[in-house]
Design a protein around this motif. Sequence first.
Motif, short mmCIF file in Angstrom:
data_model
loop_
_atom_site.label_atom_id
_atom_site.label_comp_id
_atom_site.label_asym_id
_atom_site.label_seq_id
_atom_site.Cartn_x
_atom_site.Cartn_y
_atom_site.Cartn_z
N LEU A 114 0.80 -1.22 0.00
CA LEU A 114 0.00 0.00 0.00
C LEU A 114 0.83 1.27 0.00
O LEU A 114 0.58 2.19 -0.76
N TRP A 115 1.87 1.35 0.85
CA TRP A 115 2.58 2.63 0.95
C TRP A 115 3.31 2.97 -0.34
O TRP A 115 3.41 4.14 -0.71
N ILE A 116 3.81 1.97 -1.06
CA ILE A 116 4.49 2.25 -2.34
C ILE A 116 3.47 2.70 -3.38
O ILE A 116 3.71 3.63 -4.14
N THR A 117 2.30 2.07 -3.40
CA THR A 117 1.24 2.49 -4.31
C THR A 117 0.81 3.92 -4.01
O THR A 117 0.62 4.73 -4.92
N LEU A 118 0.67 4.25 -2.73
CA LEU A 118 0.29 5.62 -2.35
C LEU A 118 1.37 6.62 -2.72
O LEU A 118 1.07 7.73 -3.17
N HIS A 119 2.62 6.25 -2.56
CA HIS A 119 3.72 7.15 -2.92
C HIS A 119 3.75 7.37 -4.44
O HIS A 119 4.00 8.49 -4.90
#
Length: 143
Positions: A114-119
Motif C-alpha cells: 500500500l505505501w508504495i502504491t500511495l507514494h
Amino acid sequence: MGDTGNTAPGPDSTGHIYQALLEGAIAPRPPYPPDCPFCDLRQDRYRTHYADHWVLLEPRVIVPAHTVPPHDRWTITPDRRAMNLWDAEPLPGARCHIPHRLVCPYLRPGDFGLWITLHRQMNRDRMGRLFDLPEDGPSAVDH
C-alpha cells in the motif's frame, strides 16, 4: 607465470555494468539535471560504486528497510555513494532510501504494498501540479 584465473573483474567490467543496469543505476550523469527520464520529476542523484553509474533516489524519503522489497533497499555510504543492499536481511530498526523507479508514476507498478502504491500516486499528483497546464493557456481577465 601468473595465474589469471583468480583475477577479479575490474569495476567497469561487463558484469559490473550489467549489475548496475539491473539495479537501476541509469540516472543521467552530471552536468545533466537529476530528473527522471520518464516523469521529469527532480530526484536525489547519487554516484554508485559501479564505474560512472548513478542512481536516482526518491528525495527526502528514508523508510524502515523491512518495508521495502529486497533489491530496492539503498543506503548511502560514508563516501556519499549509493549502495544497493540487494537481498541482505535488514537489521532491526534499519532505514533505507528507495529508488525513484519503484514509485515513478510512468513505470509499470508491481505488487509492492500500500505505501508504495500511495507514494506512486503522490508522485503522479505532484507531476500533474508541475506539468499539467490548461490547454488554452491562462485565461484573460476582463476589466
